[in-house]
Design an enzyme around this catalytic site. Sequence first.
Site, mmCIF file in Angstrom:
data_model
loop_
_atom_site.group_PDB
_atom_site.id
_atom_site.type_symbol
_atom_site.label_atom_id
_atom_site.label_comp_id
_atom_site.label_asym_id
_atom_site.label_seq_id
_atom_site.Cartn_x
_atom_site.Cartn_y
_atom_site.Cartn_z
ATOM 1 N N HIS A 324 0.844 -1.186 0.000
ATOM 2 C CA HIS A 324 0.000 0.000 0.000
ATOM 3 C C HIS A 324 0.881 1.237 0.000
ATOM 4 C CE1 HIS A 324 -2.927 2.985 1.567
ATOM 5 N NE2 HIS A 324 -3.810 2.236 0.927
ATOM 6 N N ASP A 383 -7.836 -4.905 -0.295
ATOM 7 C CA ASP A 383 -8.311 -5.541 -1.526
ATOM 8 C C ASP A 383 -8.123 -7.048 -1.527
ATOM 9 O OD1 ASP A 383 -9.140 -3.153 -2.966
ATOM 10 O OD2 ASP A 383 -7.018 -2.640 -3.004
#
Length: 446
Positions: A324, A383
């Site tokens: 991320h 995700d």
Amino acid sequence: METAIDKLAILTESNSLIEPELYDKYNVKRGLRNSNGTGVLVGLTKIGSVEGYKLIDDKKIPKEGKLFYRGINVEEIVDGFQKDNRMGFEETTYLLLFGKLPNKTELDDFNKLLSEMRCLPKHFTENMILKIPSSNIMNKLQRSVLVLYSSDDNPEDLSVRNVLKQSLNLIAKFPTIISYGYQAKSHYFYDNSLFIHSPRKDLSTAENILHMIRPDSTYTKTEAETLDLSLVLHAEHGGGNNSAFATHVVSSSGTDTYSAIATAVGSLKGPKHGGANLKVRDMVADIKENVTNWSDKNLLKDYLVKILKKDAFDNSGLIYGMGHAVYTLSDPRAELLKKKAKELACEKDSLKEYELYTNIEELSKEIYKTFKGEDAVISANVDLYSGFVYELLNIPYDLYTALFATSRISGWCAHRIEQIISDKKIMRPAYKSIDKNINYIDLDLR
């Protein structure tokens, strides 16, 4: 015609290329990122904040990730509504918009207000959704937002009261639009039966979505709770994410609410932003197809190495669902969703599937250290588990990103209102021209 376009495309490409080294030469903050990977500070917000590292001597020091909505740790918010055995998305939306947690009466009144707004305008379903089906639900959502402008008696009024009314109307209608948009696509593109279930006033946002997208309208308590949690965790992520920033930029021009939110939808539609969980699902399907026994960690690890070396899946070198831009040691959204995913997997008799995802997470961390060094850190992002959760919920592939939008509109609207109230200066960043000035040439001499 195609040949002419091909020639023009070649000309366009050759005259649009800027050499990468020039960005360094002129100290351009590409992607609005500083050289150390942090975001360029362009605004202030009270709505949400993300913590993923400490900055010491201009160097990122990894730390456990934290996400705050209006200063409250999202883990505390989730724990609060889960221990009360109730849905949390509406409470989260209230918090983001109004800056405080609602009491019971305020929450009941807010739920009632949203329930009164969920139905679409007269003939909207037939004329806007069913007569003009789209192959992409995000496209249908974006167009529908713009068309809702026409049913607003005062669409250009930028008073806080009016913008708030418009925002609540859109937040309430997004679930209905995406559900009907999916039903239209399923019918006209896949030749399935058409099911149009009216939203129910007694159901939460998550429950209404499951009610409207499923032919039989049935769902379990765990299914509704899981979808609700996903909505809560996607509702806001600081003002610097691409779609929230797009909302700020467009709102700063003084445009109407529908144009601003349609812009945010267009931003989220991009695969680099809202489509990441789709890539996770595709990657996992590829793993299942190419790893003979994906319960075997050694075989799975070997294939993940191939993916990282750009020798498998889409040859991008990315293990989707890992890493991320802000979070380093952990993504709190992933941790919360992972826990609920296990509960849902038990109900669905899919623990083997759940273990595949947790093994991808564990092995990717090991592989990353092998390739990048022992000090390198990477963690699962939301995700990884949102794609798995949607699969367990039998959410159609077409709705993955649209569900993200249905959640994130709460944050978009909060940011838009904050922009209108606090920062009335139009955003206008600089671009440096590197082209040379040349003289105009008469047509006959070219």
